[in-house]
Scaffold this motif. Structure first.
Motif, PDB file in Angstrom:
ATOM      1  N   VAL A 105       0.854  -1.193   0.000  1.00 47.31           N
ATOM      2  CA  VAL A 105       0.000   0.000   0.000  1.00 47.31           C
ATOM      3  C   VAL A 105       0.889   1.241   0.000  1.00 47.31           C
ATOM      4  O   VAL A 105       1.777   1.367   0.838  1.00 47.31           O
ATOM      5  CB  VAL A 105      -0.928   0.030   1.232  1.00 47.31           C
TER       6      VAL A 105
ATOM      7  N   THR B 212      -7.422   2.145  -3.131  1.00 44.50           N
ATOM      8  CA  THR B 212      -6.029   1.983  -2.725  1.00 44.50           C
ATOM      9  C   THR B 212      -5.132   1.917  -3.947  1.00 44.50           C
ATOM     10  O   THR B 212      -5.508   1.375  -4.978  1.00 44.50           O
ATOM     11  CB  THR B 212      -5.867   0.672  -1.922  1.00 44.50           C
TER      12      THR B 212
ATOM     13  N   GLY C 238      -4.008   5.595   0.055  1.00 44.98           N
ATOM     14  CA  GLY C 238      -5.353   5.096   0.350  1.00 44.98           C
ATOM     15  C   GLY C 238      -5.264   3.927   1.296  1.00 44.98           C
ATOM     16  O   GLY C 238      -4.474   3.930   2.227  1.00 44.98           O
ATOM     17  N   GLY C 239      -6.071   2.931   1.061  1.00 44.76           N
ATOM     18  CA  GLY C 239      -6.004   1.709   1.861  1.00 44.76           C
ATOM     19  C   GLY C 239      -7.080   1.616   2.904  1.00 44.76           C
ATOM     20  O   GLY C 239      -7.926   2.497   3.030  1.00 44.76           O
TER      21      GLY C 239
ATOM     22  N   TYR D 158      -1.331   0.483  -4.913  1.00 42.67           N
ATOM     23  CA  TYR D 158      -0.292  -0.422  -4.435  1.00 42.67           C
ATOM     24  C   TYR D 158       0.943  -0.323  -5.314  1.00 42.67           C
ATOM     25  O   TYR D 158       0.842  -0.232  -6.544  1.00 42.67           O
ATOM     26  CB  TYR D 158      -0.773  -1.881  -4.506  1.00 42.67           C
TER      27      TYR D 158
ATOM     28  N   ASP E 272     -12.687  -0.279   3.825  1.00 44.27           N
ATOM     29  CA  ASP E 272     -11.767  -0.730   2.781  1.00 44.27           C
ATOM     30  C   ASP E 272     -11.898   0.223   1.599  1.00 44.27           C
ATOM     31  O   ASP E 272     -12.752   0.054   0.747  1.00 44.27           O
ATOM     32  CB  ASP E 272     -12.102  -2.172   2.376  1.00 44.27           C
TER      33      ASP E 272
END
Length: 72
Positions: free
Chosen positions: A6, A27, A9-10, A29, A24
């Motif tokens: 990550v 996100t 976001g996340g 990555y 949730d």
């Protein structure tokens, strides 16, 4: 795809303002493939080739990811 890290976001952490309503959030990555990012976002109905998709994520999450990668 190998492990994802990550970078923007996340999942919302304890005490965070859960803007997504489910803990949730969209996100971004980092991947082990140079120059590539993986994105988790909101589904969009749009024709794409087999194995591809289009998702929506907030612009500020992309900016956060760019800063995390040292691109800004």
């Amino acid at each position: 795809m190998d492990a994802l890290q990550v970078i923007a976001g996340g999942p919302c952490r304890s005490g965070d303002d859960d803007k997504c309503g489910n803990g949730d959030c969209p996100t971004v990555y980092a991947t082990q493939e140079p120059g590539m990012l993986a994105i988790q976002g909101y589904d969009v109905t749009h024709p794409t080739p087999e194995g591809e998709s289009v998702v929506l994520i907030p612009e500020d999450i992309l900016k956060e990811a760019a800063r995390a990668r040292g691109w800004l």
